[in-house]
Design a protein around this motif. Structure first.
Motif, short mmCIF file in Angstrom:
data_model
loop_
_atom_site.label_atom_id
_atom_site.label_comp_id
_atom_site.label_asym_id
_atom_site.label_seq_id
_atom_site.Cartn_x
_atom_site.Cartn_y
_atom_site.Cartn_z
N ALA A 32 9.80 116.54 83.14
CA ALA A 32 9.02 115.65 84.05
C ALA A 32 9.36 115.95 85.45
CB ALA A 32 9.39 114.26 83.68
N SER A 33 10.47 116.77 85.69
CA SER A 33 10.73 117.14 87.12
C SER A 33 11.18 115.75 87.81
CB SER A 33 9.87 117.74 88.03
OG SER A 33 9.53 118.93 87.64
N ALA A 34 11.90 114.88 87.16
CA ALA A 34 12.20 113.49 87.55
C ALA A 34 13.10 113.28 88.63
CB ALA A 34 12.65 112.71 86.35
N ARG A 35 12.76 112.55 89.55
CA ARG A 35 13.57 112.34 91.00
C ARG A 35 14.27 110.94 90.59
NH1 ARG A 35 14.26 116.86 92.36
NH2 ARG A 35 14.73 116.16 94.54
N VAL A 37 15.46 108.22 87.42
CA VAL A 37 15.74 108.22 86.02
C VAL A 37 16.35 106.87 85.74
CG1 VAL A 37 16.50 109.05 83.93
CG2 VAL A 37 15.82 110.64 85.60
N LEU A 38 15.89 106.06 84.82
CA LEU A 38 16.22 104.78 84.39
C LEU A 38 16.72 104.81 83.00
CD1 LEU A 38 16.73 101.70 84.64
CD2 LEU A 38 14.30 101.43 84.13
N ASP A 39 18.15 104.40 82.79
CA ASP A 39 18.77 104.54 81.48
C ASP A 39 19.10 103.05 81.13
OD1 ASP A 39 20.14 104.91 79.09
OD2 ASP A 39 21.62 106.33 79.80
N LEU A 40 18.42 102.21 80.33
CA LEU A 40 18.46 101.11 80.14
C LEU A 40 19.08 100.85 78.85
CD1 LEU A 40 17.81 98.05 80.80
CD2 LEU A 40 15.68 98.18 79.20
N ASP A 96 10.40 107.63 87.77
CA ASP A 96 9.63 108.74 86.91
C ASP A 96 9.77 108.67 85.32
OD1 ASP A 96 8.66 110.14 89.25
OD2 ASP A 96 10.84 110.74 89.67
N VAL A 97 11.04 108.45 84.94
CA VAL A 97 11.46 108.30 83.35
C VAL A 97 12.11 107.08 83.28
CG1 VAL A 97 12.41 109.58 81.56
CG2 VAL A 97 11.00 110.96 83.22
N ASP A 119 8.95 94.72 81.78
CA ASP A 119 9.85 94.99 83.18
C ASP A 119 9.63 96.44 83.01
OD1 ASP A 119 10.37 92.41 83.22
OD2 ASP A 119 12.29 92.44 82.42
N LEU A 120 9.78 97.24 82.14
CA LEU A 120 9.83 98.64 82.20
C LEU A 120 8.76 99.25 82.71
CD1 LEU A 120 11.62 99.15 78.85
CD2 LEU A 120 12.64 99.98 80.94
N HIS A 121 7.52 98.69 82.19
CA HIS A 121 6.28 99.01 82.90
C HIS A 121 6.18 98.82 84.35
CE1 HIS A 121 1.86 98.83 83.42
NE2 HIS A 121 1.62 99.53 82.73
N ALA A 122 6.66 97.94 84.94
CA ALA A 122 6.70 97.61 86.15
C ALA A 122 7.59 98.44 87.07
CB ALA A 122 7.11 95.94 86.48
N SER A 123 8.79 98.79 86.36
CA SER A 123 9.60 99.82 86.97
C SER A 123 9.16 101.12 87.08
CB SER A 123 10.89 99.92 86.20
OG SER A 123 11.00 100.56 84.83
N LEU A 124 8.15 101.53 86.15
CA LEU A 124 7.72 103.05 86.32
C LEU A 124 6.39 103.12 87.21
CD1 LEU A 124 7.60 103.69 82.50
CD2 LEU A 124 9.19 105.08 84.20
N ARG A 125 6.28 104.40 88.03
CA ARG A 125 5.25 104.89 88.52
C ARG A 125 4.04 105.13 87.83
NH1 ARG A 125 3.95 109.80 87.46
NH2 ARG A 125 5.85 111.47 86.98
N PRO A 126 2.99 104.85 88.16
CA PRO A 126 1.68 105.18 87.33
C PRO A 126 1.95 106.53 86.65
CG PRO A 126 0.95 104.29 89.13
CD PRO A 126 2.43 104.51 89.39
N GLY A 127 1.96 106.68 85.31
CA GLY A 127 2.09 108.08 84.93
C GLY A 127 3.68 108.55 84.47
#
Length: 243
Positions: A32-35, A37-40, A96-97, A119-127
């Motif tokens: 995903a070339s993530a800039r 990352v959230l690890d819940l 991003d992820v 909460d996770l949905h709100a924390s992610l960018r669209p896509g």
């Protein structure tokens, strides 16, 4: 809920070492070339630390003070923002992820699961991508855990005797529901036992919940090597994208 004893936390990485599950999540983040990352439910941070890379923000959240204390003492811990809490503690910013590894999703009770997904949905960018795994209810794995005889091993703190007790299984005919367990841990005779619950959700249930909360499921795998889900698959691994 009482926190885990720090002496048991020290054994967590031995019992849950780096392996194919971590490889899967790392490949997902890299692809995903993530800039960000959230690890819940990051636990001891054994996986979280490995997401650290130049120019990438990594956030690790866990409700256990003992787990986070261990994580903060890892080499490279300065590359991660460690936060005590649950999904309500996610800091502002579009990730991003987001991942929940180690069957974290099953430790979130049904009453809190929709809010966690929101909460996770709100924390992610669209896509942005959400990935997690959960045990397949069908095999009813808790039965093998609770029927196994106690085991013993030597630790730096003494002899540890371990086994599981089933407290309650409130499940339907497909094994879907909540299972309450007691993890019995006796360290040189000292009782360090703790109770916990696991939510066993079917693949269909999880798909419906994700769709209702604004996610498109792009893949469901039956193992860490991206094989299709089978009826007897022990786990299913979900990749979902925020709409």
């Amino acid at each position: 809920m009482a926190d885990l004893d720090s002496r048991l936390v020290e054994l967590y990485d031995i019992d849950n070492p780096d392996g194919p599950d971590h490889d899967y999540y790392r490949s997902l983040v890299d692809h995903a070339s993530a800039r960000s990352v959230l690890d819940l439910g990051c636990g001891t941070g054994i996986l979280t630390i490995t997401f650290g890379a130049p120019g990438r923000r990594v956030v690790g959240i866990d409700p256990s003070p003992a787990m986070l204390a261990f994580a903060r003492n890892r080499r490279g811990s300065e590359r991660v923002d460690w936060i005590l809490g649950d999904s309500r503690s996610i800091p502002p910013g579009a990730h991003d992820v987001a991942i929940m590894s180690g069957n974290v999703a099953q430790h979130i009770p049904d009453a809190e699961w929709p809010r966690t997904l929101a909460d996770l949905h709100a924390s992610l960018r669209p896509g942005g991508v959400l990935a997690f795994e959960s045990r397949n209810p069908g095999p009813r794995e808790w039965k093998s855990w609770t029927s196994a005889a106690p085991s013993e091993r030597e630790t730096p703190h003494g002899t540890l005797r371990e086994w599981f007790e089933l407290l309650q299984a409130d499940v339907d005919g497909n094994g879907e529901g909540t299972v309450r367990l007691r993890s019995r841990n006796e360290l040189d005779g000292e009782d360090l036992s703790h109770d916990f619950s696991l939510a066993f959700r079917s693949e269909a249930t999880v798909m419906e919940q994700l769709d209702a909360l604004g996610f498109d499921v792009r893949a469901v795998w039956g193992d860490w090597h991206r094989a299709p889900v089978q009826e007897d698959s022990r786990i299913f691994v979900v990749e979902a994208v925020r709409r």
